[in-house]
Design a protein around this motif. Structure first.
Motif, PDB file in Angstrom:
ATOM      1  N   THR A 151      58.446  15.735  27.095  1.00 24.59           N
ATOM      2  CA  THR A 151      58.335  17.182  27.298  1.00 24.59           C
ATOM      3  C   THR A 151      56.973  17.721  26.890  1.00 24.59           C
ATOM      4  OG1 THR A 151      59.362  17.581  25.136  1.00 24.59           O
ATOM      5  CG2 THR A 151      60.813  17.580  27.060  1.00 24.59           C
ATOM      6  N   SER A 152      56.269  17.025  25.987  1.00 19.51           N
ATOM      7  CA  SER A 152      54.955  17.510  25.553  1.00 19.51           C
ATOM      8  C   SER A 152      53.950  17.488  26.697  1.00 19.51           C
ATOM      9  CB  SER A 152      54.438  16.663  24.382  1.00 19.51           C
ATOM     10  OG  SER A 152      54.179  15.329  24.795  1.00 19.51           O
ATOM     11  N   HIS A 153      54.181  16.667  27.722  1.00 18.53           N
ATOM     12  CA  HIS A 153      53.251  16.620  28.851  1.00 18.53           C
ATOM     13  C   HIS A 153      53.248  17.921  29.642  1.00 18.53           C
ATOM     14  CE1 HIS A 153      52.120  12.688  27.960  1.00 18.53           C
ATOM     15  NE2 HIS A 153      52.523  12.021  29.024  1.00 18.53           N
ATOM     16  N   ALA A 154      54.340  18.688  29.563  1.00 19.66           N
ATOM     17  CA  ALA A 154      54.380  19.965  30.279  1.00 19.66           C
ATOM     18  C   ALA A 154      53.332  20.939  29.761  1.00 19.66           C
ATOM     19  CB  ALA A 154      55.773  20.581  30.166  1.00 19.66           C
ATOM     20  N   LEU A 155      52.872  20.725  28.544  1.00 18.72           N
ATOM     21  CA  LEU A 155      51.825  21.595  28.007  1.00 18.72           C
ATOM     22  C   LEU A 155      50.525  21.480  28.802  1.00 18.72           C
ATOM     23  CD1 LEU A 155      52.391  20.938  24.189  1.00 18.72           C
ATOM     24  CD2 LEU A 155      53.152  22.910  25.536  1.00 18.72           C
ATOM     25  N   GLY A 156      50.337  20.347  29.500  1.00 17.21           N
ATOM     26  CA  GLY A 156      49.148  20.205  30.333  1.00 17.21           C
ATOM     27  C   GLY A 156      49.100  21.258  31.428  1.00 17.21           C
ATOM     28  N   PHE A 157      50.246  21.594  32.000  1.00 22.33           N
ATOM     29  CA  PHE A 157      50.289  22.663  33.000  1.00 22.33           C
ATOM     30  C   PHE A 157      49.912  23.997  32.369  1.00 22.33           C
ATOM     31  CE2 PHE A 157      53.760  19.757  34.600  1.00 22.33           C
ATOM     32  CZ  PHE A 157      53.065  19.276  35.692  1.00 22.33           C
ATOM     33  N   ASP A 158      50.434  24.258  31.177  1.00 22.18           N
ATOM     34  CA  ASP A 158      50.161  25.523  30.504  1.00 22.18           C
ATOM     35  C   ASP A 158      48.668  25.668  30.207  1.00 22.18           C
ATOM     36  OD1 ASP A 158      52.916  25.771  30.542  1.00 22.18           O
ATOM     37  OD2 ASP A 158      53.170  25.195  28.442  1.00 22.18           O
ATOM     38  N   ARG A 159      48.048  24.581  29.742  1.00 24.39           N
ATOM     39  CA  ARG A 159      46.611  24.636  29.445  1.00 24.39           C
ATOM     40  C   ARG A 159      45.801  24.906  30.713  1.00 24.39           C
ATOM     41  NH1 ARG A 159      48.092  20.331  25.908  1.00 24.39           N
ATOM     42  NH2 ARG A 159      47.525  18.786  27.504  1.00 24.39           N
ATOM     43  N   TYR A 160      46.194  24.249  31.806  1.00 22.34           N
ATOM     44  CA  TYR A 160      45.483  24.460  33.066  1.00 22.34           C
ATOM     45  C   TYR A 160      45.574  25.919  33.498  1.00 22.34           C
ATOM     46  CZ  TYR A 160      44.170  24.218  37.964  1.00 22.34           C
ATOM     47  OH  TYR A 160      43.550  24.446  39.164  1.00 22.34           O
ATOM     48  N   LEU A 161      46.776  26.478  33.463  1.00 26.62           N
ATOM     49  CA  LEU A 161      46.953  27.860  33.909  1.00 26.62           C
ATOM     50  C   LEU A 161      46.208  28.839  33.010  1.00 26.62           C
ATOM     51  CD1 LEU A 161      50.749  27.692  34.819  1.00 26.62           C
ATOM     52  CD2 LEU A 161      48.826  27.848  36.406  1.00 26.62           C
ATOM     53  N   ALA A 162      46.196  28.566  31.704  1.00 23.97           N
ATOM     54  CA  ALA A 162      45.492  29.458  30.780  1.00 23.97           C
ATOM     55  C   ALA A 162      43.985  29.412  31.006  1.00 23.97           C
ATOM     56  CB  ALA A 162      45.820  29.076  29.340  1.00 23.97           C
ATOM     57  N   GLU A 163      43.462  28.235  31.324  1.00 29.33           N
ATOM     58  CA  GLU A 163      42.011  28.095  31.475  1.00 29.33           C
ATOM     59  C   GLU A 163      41.520  28.505  32.851  1.00 29.33           C
ATOM     60  OE1 GLU A 163      38.466  24.743  31.011  1.00 29.33           O
ATOM     61  OE2 GLU A 163      40.512  24.286  30.369  1.00 29.33           O
ATOM     62  N   HIS A 164      42.275  28.136  33.901  1.00 34.05           N
ATOM     63  CA  HIS A 164      41.765  28.328  35.264  1.00 34.05           C
ATOM     64  C   HIS A 164      42.438  29.461  36.028  1.00 34.05           C
ATOM     65  CE1 HIS A 164      39.322  24.744  34.938  1.00 34.05           C
ATOM     66  NE2 HIS A 164      40.384  24.017  34.625  1.00 34.05           N
ATOM     67  N   GLY A 168      41.034  27.817  39.723  1.00 27.60           N
ATOM     68  CA  GLY A 168      40.890  26.376  39.570  1.00 27.60           C
ATOM     69  C   GLY A 168      40.986  25.635  40.895  1.00 27.60           C
ATOM     70  N   PRO A 169      40.760  24.341  40.875  1.00 23.90           N
ATOM     71  CA  PRO A 169      40.824  23.554  42.108  1.00 23.90           C
ATOM     72  C   PRO A 169      42.240  23.379  42.637  1.00 23.90           C
ATOM     73  CG  PRO A 169      40.438  22.127  40.215  1.00 23.90           C
ATOM     74  CD  PRO A 169      40.329  23.537  39.705  1.00 23.90           C
ATOM     75  N   LEU A 170      43.244  23.482  41.766  1.00 21.14           N
ATOM     76  CA  LEU A 170      44.640  23.403  42.180  1.00 21.14           C
ATOM     77  C   LEU A 170      45.219  24.803  42.312  1.00 21.14           C
ATOM     78  CD1 LEU A 170      45.846  20.529  39.867  1.00 21.14           C
ATOM     79  CD2 LEU A 170      46.353  20.608  42.308  1.00 21.14           C
ATOM     80  N   PRO A 171      45.993  25.080  43.346  1.00 17.30           N
ATOM     81  CA  PRO A 171      46.603  26.403  43.479  1.00 17.30           C
ATOM     82  C   PRO A 171      47.501  26.720  42.289  1.00 17.30           C
ATOM     83  CG  PRO A 171      46.799  25.160  45.518  1.00 17.30           C
ATOM     84  CD  PRO A 171      46.308  24.196  44.481  1.00 17.30           C
ATOM     85  N   ARG A 172      47.414  27.947  41.814  1.00 17.52           N
ATOM     86  CA  ARG A 172      48.191  28.367  40.653  1.00 17.52           C
ATOM     87  C   ARG A 172      49.688  28.193  40.887  1.00 17.52           C
ATOM     88  NH1 ARG A 172      47.497  32.194  36.382  1.00 17.52           N
ATOM     89  NH2 ARG A 172      49.515  32.943  35.639  1.00 17.52           N
ATOM     90  N   ASP A 173      50.161  28.553  42.100  1.00 16.07           N
ATOM     91  CA  ASP A 173      51.602  28.491  42.338  1.00 16.07           C
ATOM     92  C   ASP A 173      52.112  27.057  42.333  1.00 16.07           C
ATOM     93  OD1 ASP A 173      50.313  27.856  44.693  1.00 16.07           O
ATOM     94  OD2 ASP A 173      51.703  28.949  45.992  1.00 16.07           O
ATOM     95  N   LEU A 174      51.276  26.109  42.751  1.00 11.63           N
ATOM     96  CA  LEU A 174      51.663  24.707  42.732  1.00 11.63           C
ATOM     97  C   LEU A 174      51.842  24.228  41.291  1.00 11.63           C
ATOM     98  CD1 LEU A 174      51.919  22.770  45.261  1.00 11.63           C
ATOM     99  CD2 LEU A 174      49.815  21.704  44.429  1.00 11.63           C
ATOM    100  N   VAL A 175      50.895  24.605  40.435  1.00 11.00           N
ATOM    101  CA  VAL A 175      50.951  24.196  39.029  1.00 11.00           C
ATOM    102  C   VAL A 175      52.121  24.863  38.317  1.00 11.00           C
ATOM    103  CG1 VAL A 175      49.684  24.133  36.847  1.00 11.00           C
ATOM    104  CG2 VAL A 175      48.463  23.780  39.008  1.00 11.00           C
ATOM    105  N   ALA A 176      52.320  26.142  38.553  1.00 13.77           N
ATOM    106  CA  ALA A 176      53.421  26.859  37.909  1.00 13.77           C
ATOM    107  C   ALA A 176      54.769  26.290  38.338  1.00 13.77           C
ATOM    108  CB  ALA A 176      53.340  28.345  38.242  1.00 13.77           C
ATOM    109  N   ARG A 177      54.884  25.927  39.620  1.00  9.03           N
ATOM    110  CA  ARG A 177      56.133  25.335  40.102  1.00  9.03           C
ATOM    111  C   ARG A 177      56.395  24.005  39.399  1.00  9.03           C
ATOM    112  NH1 ARG A 177      58.965  25.347  45.121  1.00  9.03           N
ATOM    113  NH2 ARG A 177      61.064  24.562  44.657  1.00  9.03           N
ATOM    114  N   LEU A 303      56.443  19.017  48.654  1.00  5.74           N
ATOM    115  CA  LEU A 303      56.766  20.423  48.354  1.00  5.74           C
ATOM    116  C   LEU A 303      57.888  20.975  49.234  1.00  5.74           C
ATOM    117  CD1 LEU A 303      56.076  22.980  46.709  1.00  5.74           C
ATOM    118  CD2 LEU A 303      54.314  23.476  48.416  1.00  5.74           C
ATOM    119  N   PRO A 304      57.868  20.800  50.547  1.00  8.81           N
ATOM    120  CA  PRO A 304      58.949  21.364  51.370  1.00  8.81           C
ATOM    121  C   PRO A 304      60.321  20.772  51.082  1.00  8.81           C
ATOM    122  CG  PRO A 304      57.050  20.763  52.722  1.00  8.81           C
ATOM    123  CD  PRO A 304      56.836  20.158  51.394  1.00  8.81           C
TER     124      PRO A 304
END
Length: 308
Positions: A151-164, A168-177, A303-304
């Motif tokens: 579960t600690s790996h999910a923090l990587g998504f949080d860090r990405y969203l907070a920074e970018h 960022g190069p990845l769409p926000r909605d993709l990372v949040a999903r 994704l679909p």
């Protein structure tokens, strides 16, 4: 001794501690070899650790792996290998974590599973699935505090969203999903000892067993996470449509082979693919070359098929 890729990677990940480790590496190699009565052979391709062929006093071949002692990778690899106990993975023969040293069984002949891709991809996927079943049968150590909770790996998504955010190069909605989905999957899943990076370059042909896993990350969490790296490997940096086209068949085969519902394989595959490129983007800055790999292509492919 100092290889350019090794030096670059170690300095980037461990900073000053990595620079000090590189400077002291020849002495540590000599000391460990003398203490463990090893004859040192040729190094393998080096990335983040110094890994070399060695021969033990009794003539048995082995592998010596040296890394930055303050890093987490060897400190989770050692207990994972101990938990696997040689079932589906190379054996841990000796460890000195204060010196960042592991002595490992050498898989011989050592051909990589990637050699079966793409001409016999179904056979490669079957090998990986069988190893997964064997590895996941290992009892979870109690307490499992030397292994990393998935579960600690999910923090990587949080860090990405907070920074970018949206820039960022990845769409926000993709990372949040992916962030929300990973937490849902972890909450609804089982807990087993995970390799954490089981893919075609980390599975070698052996003699004691037909195939053996190497280089575990040492996690505890839902077994479905293990499926992700098998979808975007080998050669994730090569955005080859032919390799991406193998994914739907892999999803179906893995679901059947490890008895995980197809929708859960798709979900974990999506999460792992996005997380892989989130990690690739950790040091990305506007104006840099895109860090995205084939993992993002596969995430978009899956994704679909995610539940609404």
């Amino acid at each position: 001794m100092e290889q350019s890729a090794l030096a670059r990677n170690v300095r980037q990940v461990w900073g000053r501690a990595g620079t000090r480790w590189l400077a002291g590496l020849p002495a540590v190699l000599d000391e460990v070899a003398a203490d463990w009565d090893l004859t040192v052979g040729e190094p393998f391709d080096l990335s983040f650790h110094y890994v070399t062929e060695v021969t033990r006093a009794d003539g048995a071949p082995a592998v010596l792996k040296l890394g930055v002692p303050s890093g987490d990778s060897l400190r989770t690899e050692a207990p994972a290998l101990a938990a696997f106990g040689g079932r589906g993975a190379v054996r841990l023969l000796r460890a000195d974590l204060d010196r960042g040293a592991l002595l490992l069984e050498r898989a011989t002949p050592g051909d990589r599973l990637r050699d079966l891709v793409p001409h016999d991809d179904a056979a490669a996927t079957a090998v990986a699935a069988e190893l997964m079943r064997r590895l996941h049968a290992a009892p979870v150590p109690e307490p499992p505090d030397r292994l990393t909770d998935l579960t600690s790996h999910a923090l990587g998504f949080d860090r990405y969203l907070a920074e970018h955010g949206d820039r960022g190069p990845l769409p926000r909605d993709l990372v949040a999903r992916a962030a929300g989905l990973m937490r849902e999957l972890c909450a609804s899943g089982e807990r087993v000892v995970l390799h954490g990076d089981l893919h075609h370059d980390n599975i070698l042909r052996g003699t004691r067993e037909p195939w053996l896993a190497i280089d575990p990350h040492g996690l505890v969490g839902d077994p479905g996470y293990e499926l992700g790296p098998l979808l975007y490997n080998p050669e994730p940096d090569v955005r080859d449509p032919a390799l991406t086209a193998l994914v739907p068949a892999r999803v179906e085969q893995l679901a059947d082979a490890v008895a995980v519902p197809v929708e859960r394989v798709v979900a974990w595959g999506f999460v792992a693919c996005v997380l892989s490129d989130v990690w690739n983007a950790e040091d990305w800055r506007p104006g840099d070359r895109s860090p995205l790999s084939r993992a993002t292509d596969i995430a978009r492919l899956l994704l679909p098929r995610l539940p609404a």
